[in-house]
Design a protein around this motif. Structure first.
Motif, PDB file in Angstrom:
ATOM      1  N   UNK A  17     -16.541 -18.144 -26.245  1.00  0.00           N
ATOM      2  CA  UNK A  17     -17.905 -17.742 -26.576  1.00  0.00           C
ATOM      3  C   UNK A  17     -18.897 -18.748 -26.001  1.00  0.00           C
ATOM      4  N   UNK A  18     -20.100 -18.256 -25.718  1.00  0.00           N
ATOM      5  CA  UNK A  18     -21.151 -19.081 -25.115  1.00  0.00           C
ATOM      6  C   UNK A  18     -22.454 -18.829 -25.864  1.00  0.00           C
ATOM      7  N   UNK A  19     -23.122 -19.911 -26.220  1.00  0.00           N
ATOM      8  CA  UNK A  19     -24.438 -19.815 -26.852  1.00  0.00           C
ATOM      9  C   UNK A  19     -25.495 -19.764 -25.759  1.00  0.00           C
ATOM     10  N   UNK A  20     -26.418 -18.764 -25.886  1.00  0.00           N
ATOM     11  CA  UNK A  20     -27.433 -18.595 -24.844  1.00  0.00           C
ATOM     12  C   UNK A  20     -28.622 -17.813 -25.400  1.00  0.00           C
ATOM     13  N   UNK A  21     -29.831 -18.339 -25.180  1.00  0.00           N
ATOM     14  CA  UNK A  21     -31.077 -17.650 -25.537  1.00  0.00           C
ATOM     15  C   UNK A  21     -31.107 -17.196 -27.002  1.00  0.00           C
ATOM     16  N   UNK A  22     -30.535 -17.986 -27.906  1.00  0.00           N
ATOM     17  CA  UNK A  22     -30.553 -17.646 -29.321  1.00  0.00           C
ATOM     18  C   UNK A  22     -29.462 -16.676 -29.748  1.00  0.00           C
ATOM     19  N   UNK A  23     -28.516 -16.420 -28.869  1.00  0.00           N
ATOM     20  CA  UNK A  23     -27.393 -15.525 -29.172  1.00  0.00           C
ATOM     21  C   UNK A  23     -26.076 -16.209 -28.868  1.00  0.00           C
ATOM     22  N   UNK A  24     -25.038 -15.756 -29.521  1.00  0.00           N
ATOM     23  CA  UNK A  24     -23.684 -16.162 -29.194  1.00  0.00           C
ATOM     24  C   UNK A  24     -23.031 -14.978 -28.506  1.00  0.00           C
ATOM     25  N   UNK A  25     -22.609 -15.189 -27.263  1.00  0.00           N
ATOM     26  CA  UNK A  25     -21.939 -14.161 -26.465  1.00  0.00           C
ATOM     27  C   UNK A  25     -20.445 -14.306 -26.726  1.00  0.00           C
ATOM     28  N   UNK A  26     -19.825 -13.245 -27.225  1.00  0.00           N
ATOM     29  CA  UNK A  26     -18.421 -13.305 -27.611  1.00  0.00           C
ATOM     30  C   UNK A  26     -17.631 -12.270 -26.805  1.00  0.00           C
ATOM     31  N   UNK A  59     -22.555  -9.593 -29.426  1.00  0.00           N
ATOM     32  CA  UNK A  59     -23.537 -10.648 -29.624  1.00  0.00           C
ATOM     33  C   UNK A  59     -23.784 -10.919 -31.099  1.00  0.00           C
ATOM     34  N   UNK A  60     -23.989 -12.185 -31.413  1.00  0.00           N
ATOM     35  CA  UNK A  60     -24.512 -12.597 -32.715  1.00  0.00           C
ATOM     36  C   UNK A  60     -25.864 -13.246 -32.448  1.00  0.00           C
ATOM     37  N   UNK A  61     -26.863 -12.944 -33.254  1.00  0.00           N
ATOM     38  CA  UNK A  61     -28.188 -13.541 -33.111  1.00  0.00           C
ATOM     39  C   UNK A  61     -28.349 -14.684 -34.108  1.00  0.00           C
ATOM     40  N   UNK A  62     -29.012 -15.736 -33.676  1.00  0.00           N
ATOM     41  CA  UNK A  62     -29.294 -16.824 -34.619  1.00  0.00           C
ATOM     42  C   UNK A  62     -30.253 -16.367 -35.708  1.00  0.00           C
ATOM     43  N   UNK A  93     -23.619  -2.259 -20.545  1.00  0.00           N
ATOM     44  CA  UNK A  93     -22.661  -1.228 -20.155  1.00  0.00           C
ATOM     45  C   UNK A  93     -21.796  -1.640 -18.979  1.00  0.00           C
ATOM     46  N   UNK A  94     -21.822  -2.914 -18.598  1.00  0.00           N
ATOM     47  CA  UNK A  94     -21.035  -3.421 -17.475  1.00  0.00           C
ATOM     48  C   UNK A  94     -19.761  -4.053 -18.023  1.00  0.00           C
ATOM     49  N   UNK A  95     -18.641  -3.787 -17.381  1.00  0.00           N
ATOM     50  CA  UNK A  95     -17.345  -4.329 -17.781  1.00  0.00           C
ATOM     51  C   UNK A  95     -16.690  -4.942 -16.554  1.00  0.00           C
ATOM     52  N   UNK A  96     -15.838  -5.930 -16.768  1.00  0.00           N
ATOM     53  CA  UNK A  96     -15.208  -6.616 -15.640  1.00  0.00           C
ATOM     54  C   UNK A  96     -13.854  -7.174 -16.055  1.00  0.00           C
ATOM     55  N   UNK A  97     -13.072  -7.592 -15.077  1.00  0.00           N
ATOM     56  CA  UNK A  97     -11.765  -8.168 -15.356  1.00  0.00           C
ATOM     57  C   UNK A  97     -11.819  -9.696 -15.424  1.00  0.00           C
ATOM     58  N   UNK A  98     -13.019 -10.255 -15.587  1.00  0.00           N
ATOM     59  CA  UNK A  98     -13.207 -11.705 -15.634  1.00  0.00           C
ATOM     60  C   UNK A  98     -14.085 -12.096 -16.821  1.00  0.00           C
ATOM     61  N   UNK A  99     -13.590 -13.013 -17.630  1.00  0.00           N
ATOM     62  CA  UNK A  99     -14.397 -13.518 -18.753  1.00  0.00           C
ATOM     63  C   UNK A  99     -15.657 -14.196 -18.227  1.00  0.00           C
ATOM     64  N   UNK A 100     -15.519 -14.975 -17.166  1.00  0.00           N
ATOM     65  CA  UNK A 100     -16.673 -15.682 -16.606  1.00  0.00           C
ATOM     66  C   UNK A 100     -17.750 -14.701 -16.143  1.00  0.00           C
ATOM     67  N   UNK A 101     -17.331 -13.613 -15.516  1.00  0.00           N
ATOM     68  CA  UNK A 101     -18.313 -12.620 -15.034  1.00  0.00           C
ATOM     69  C   UNK A 101     -18.990 -11.899 -16.191  1.00  0.00           C
ATOM     70  N   UNK A 102     -18.243 -11.562 -17.230  1.00  0.00           N
ATOM     71  CA  UNK A 102     -18.865 -10.848 -18.356  1.00  0.00           C
ATOM     72  C   UNK A 102     -19.870 -11.757 -19.069  1.00  0.00           C
ATOM     73  N   UNK A 103     -19.577 -13.056 -19.124  1.00  0.00           N
ATOM     74  CA  UNK A 103     -20.522 -14.019 -19.715  1.00  0.00           C
ATOM     75  C   UNK A 103     -21.789 -14.079 -18.860  1.00  0.00           C
ATOM     76  N   UNK A 104     -21.644 -14.131 -17.548  1.00  0.00           N
ATOM     77  CA  UNK A 104     -22.808 -14.181 -16.651  1.00  0.00           C
ATOM     78  C   UNK A 104     -23.656 -12.908 -16.767  1.00  0.00           C
ATOM     79  N   UNK A 105     -23.011 -11.764 -16.896  1.00  0.00           N
ATOM     80  CA  UNK A 105     -23.735 -10.496 -17.081  1.00  0.00           C
ATOM     81  C   UNK A 105     -24.549 -10.551 -18.376  1.00  0.00           C
ATOM     82  N   UNK A 106     -23.909 -11.019 -19.457  1.00  0.00           N
ATOM     83  CA  UNK A 106     -24.597 -11.119 -20.747  1.00  0.00           C
ATOM     84  C   UNK A 106     -25.766 -12.104 -20.668  1.00  0.00           C
ATOM     85  N   UNK A 107     -25.552 -13.243 -20.029  1.00  0.00           N
ATOM     86  CA  UNK A 107     -26.617 -14.234 -19.895  1.00  0.00           C
ATOM     87  C   UNK A 107     -27.801 -13.672 -19.112  1.00  0.00           C
ATOM     88  N   UNK A 108     -27.509 -12.983 -18.041  1.00  0.00           N
ATOM     89  CA  UNK A 108     -28.575 -12.393 -17.232  1.00  0.00           C
ATOM     90  C   UNK A 108     -29.381 -11.383 -18.049  1.00  0.00           C
TER      91      UNK A 108
END
Length: 144
Positions: free
Chosen positions: A10-19, A36-39, A54-69
């Motif tokens: 999980x990654x914390x970003x912009x007041x959310x936790x991306x899981x 997502x969890x919101x603070x 609505x984007x899905x991928x075979x990479x955890x790193x890519x899905x985190x980057x999509x969520x962050x964007x």
């Protein structure tokens, strides 16, 4: 059906936790999505939101980057620090510790649900809080 949330990535970003979590398996490859969890809790527009892109991928790193964007463009939270900074994964459970002045409390999420099951208890330190939660999880494991 979610097998379990991958809290350790999980990654914390912009007041959310991306899981991230495994949404499906195709051709022996995991396909990842995220929630997502919101603070701000339920006051956050995307709290408990499931992959609004609505984007899905075979990479955890890519899905985190999509969520962050997406959160960079659309987050409704004006964070004043990292609400999710003190988070631990213990027996696949997520424990998030919060401090307000000299008091500590926590949120607790099971591996397959984003329903907070924390007890309404206040602690004097982060150490006291995490040890209390771990002891409860250990008791439940041996009794259940």
């Amino acid at each position: 059906m979610i097998n379990r949330f991958i809290y350790e990535n999980s990654v914390s970003y912009q007041g959310y936790l991306i899981i991230p979590y495994v949404l499906a398996i195709a051709n022996d490859s995991s396909i990842y999505s995220y929630k997502l969890l919101s603070e701000l809790g339920h006051k956050g527009n995307f709290h408990l939101g499931e992959n609004p892109t609505g984007f899905y991928t075979n990479s955890i790193e890519k899905i985190i980057k999509v969520a962050q964007s997406d959160l960079y463009e659309n987050s409704d939270v004006k964070s004043h620090g990292d609400y999710f900074k003190l988070r631990y994964v213990y027996d696949d459970d997520l424990i998030i510790i919060h401090q307000e002045n000299d008091k500590f409390f926590y949120d607790h999420y099971k591996p397959d649900s984003l329903t907070n099951i924390a007890a309404p208890k206040i602690f004097q330190s982060e150490y006291e809080c995490i040890n209390w939660v771990k002891a409860g999880l250990d008791r439940a494991k041996t009794n259940g």
